[in-house]
Write a protein that holds these residues in place. Structure first.
Motif, mmCIF file in Angstrom:
data_model
loop_
_atom_site.group_PDB
_atom_site.id
_atom_site.type_symbol
_atom_site.label_atom_id
_atom_site.label_comp_id
_atom_site.label_asym_id
_atom_site.label_seq_id
_atom_site.Cartn_x
_atom_site.Cartn_y
_atom_site.Cartn_z
ATOM 1 N N ASP A 169 -23.101 -38.094 -61.468
ATOM 2 C CA ASP A 169 -23.721 -38.414 -62.751
ATOM 3 C C ASP A 169 -25.035 -37.641 -62.878
ATOM 4 N N SER A 170 -25.682 -37.741 -64.035
ATOM 5 C CA SER A 170 -26.847 -36.909 -64.324
ATOM 6 C C SER A 170 -28.003 -37.169 -63.357
ATOM 7 N N ARG A 171 -28.245 -38.424 -62.989
ATOM 8 C CA ARG A 171 -29.357 -38.723 -62.083
ATOM 9 C C ARG A 171 -29.122 -38.119 -60.703
ATOM 10 N N ASN A 172 -27.898 -38.275 -60.199
ATOM 11 C CA ASN A 172 -27.590 -37.721 -58.882
ATOM 12 C C ASN A 172 -27.531 -36.202 -58.893
ATOM 13 N N ARG A 173 -27.117 -35.613 -60.014
ATOM 14 C CA ARG A 173 -27.150 -34.152 -60.143
ATOM 15 C C ARG A 173 -28.579 -33.646 -60.002
ATOM 16 N N GLU A 174 -29.503 -34.302 -60.707
ATOM 17 C CA GLU A 174 -30.902 -33.878 -60.648
ATOM 18 C C GLU A 174 -31.457 -34.001 -59.237
ATOM 19 N N GLU A 175 -31.105 -35.083 -58.539
ATOM 20 C CA GLU A 175 -31.574 -35.268 -57.171
ATOM 21 C C GLU A 175 -31.026 -34.184 -56.244
ATOM 22 N N LEU A 176 -29.732 -33.844 -56.423
ATOM 23 C CA LEU A 176 -29.128 -32.812 -55.583
ATOM 24 C C LEU A 176 -29.767 -31.460 -55.851
ATOM 25 N N HIS A 196 -20.642 -24.802 -63.057
ATOM 26 C CA HIS A 196 -20.511 -24.777 -64.511
ATOM 27 C C HIS A 196 -21.769 -25.337 -65.173
ATOM 28 N N ASP A 197 -22.689 -25.839 -64.358
ATOM 29 C CA ASP A 197 -23.840 -26.574 -64.862
ATOM 30 C C ASP A 197 -25.004 -25.617 -65.127
ATOM 31 N N GLU A 198 -25.276 -25.362 -66.394
ATOM 32 C CA GLU A 198 -26.339 -24.434 -66.758
ATOM 33 C C GLU A 198 -27.711 -24.933 -66.329
ATOM 34 N N SER A 199 -27.897 -26.263 -66.210
ATOM 35 C CA SER A 199 -29.203 -26.790 -65.813
ATOM 36 C C SER A 199 -29.522 -26.449 -64.366
ATOM 37 N N LEU A 200 -28.509 -26.214 -63.545
ATOM 38 C CA LEU A 200 -28.734 -25.713 -62.188
ATOM 39 C C LEU A 200 -28.905 -24.206 -62.220
ATOM 40 N N ALA A 201 -28.016 -23.528 -62.918
ATOM 41 C CA ALA A 201 -28.026 -22.066 -62.913
ATOM 42 C C ALA A 201 -29.316 -21.502 -63.487
ATOM 43 N N ARG A 206 -31.238 -15.700 -59.774
ATOM 44 C CA ARG A 206 -30.346 -14.771 -60.474
ATOM 45 C C ARG A 206 -29.050 -15.478 -60.814
ATOM 46 N N ILE A 207 -28.479 -15.139 -61.951
ATOM 47 C CA ILE A 207 -27.195 -15.693 -62.380
ATOM 48 C C ILE A 207 -26.195 -14.549 -62.507
#
Length: 217
Positions: A169-176, A196-201, A206-207
């Protein structure tokens, strides 16, 4: 430095990678993005020596791992590459500490030393109260943090992650994500992430964009 040179790969008649070349610098945080079927995961698996290319080379500091014999390659992988998968791949019959310690024991370290270091890493990752829990007793975010701890147990130079936040979920994504970037900052390790997650990339150094088995950017 990792150099991918002219890598091609097909499965039956499907050409998954088509003459792909890429250089990844030491300490770089690289994200590989693209639609499903673009060849991202296959490229990551070849970089990580989990899959062999049909042609081309993968050089770690000038050494071509494609040419290594299986036993040498397995030892190289265990010592130099850590993996984080989308669905953690923790073994349900073992405690979380045993899961994290396994790569070290496979590498020849005695159980007591491996378990001690695994417990230390897990505690650093906020899982000190979960050391004797089984994976099924952990939350999704906790399982992925345990998977990240397992990836680090042998102090590898490179961390490869395939859609590591895909099941979170979004909270755990941010923590990871925060954990990954903190690790890069404190350890200087190279991170290569398929996502696929642009907020990580977007926070990567570099992407790389892929489509139809080719790098387009």
């Amino acid at each position: 430095m990792i150099e991918v040179k002219n890598i091609s790969k097909s499965f039956d008649r499907l050409r998954v990678l088509d003459d792909v070349s890429l250089t990844i610098n030491d300490g770089e945080f690289l994200s590989i993005v693209g639609p499903s079927g673009a060849g991202k995961t296959t490229l990551l698996q070849i970089i990580g020596s989990l899959e062999a290319p049909d042609s081309g080379s993968v050089l770690y500091d000038g050494v071509d791992i494609v040419k290594m014999k299986s036993a040498t390659l397995a030892s190289f992988r265990n010592s130099n590459i850590g993996f984080v998968f989308q669905f953690h791949q923790l073994l349900p019959e073992f405690t979380v500490t045993e899961n994290v310690a396994l790569p070290a024991m496979i590498g020849g370290e005695n159980r007591r030393t491996a378990m001690k270091r695994a417990a230390e890493i897990l505690t650093d990752f906020g899982l000190g109260s979960r050391l004797e829990h089984r994976p099924t007793q952990l939350s999704g975010g906790e399982r992925q943090r345990a998977a990240a701890a397992r990836a680090l147990i042998n102090n590898p130079k490179v961390i490869l992650a395939d859609e590591p936040s895909g099941s979170l979920d979004s909270r755990n994504r941010e923590e990871l994500y925060r954990l990954f970037f903190e690790l890069r900052a404190t350890t200087g390790k190279t991170f290569i992430i398929v996502t696929h997650d642009e907020s990580l990339a977007v926070n990567s150094d570099r992407i790389i964009h892929m489509t139809d088995g080719k790098i387009i950017i």
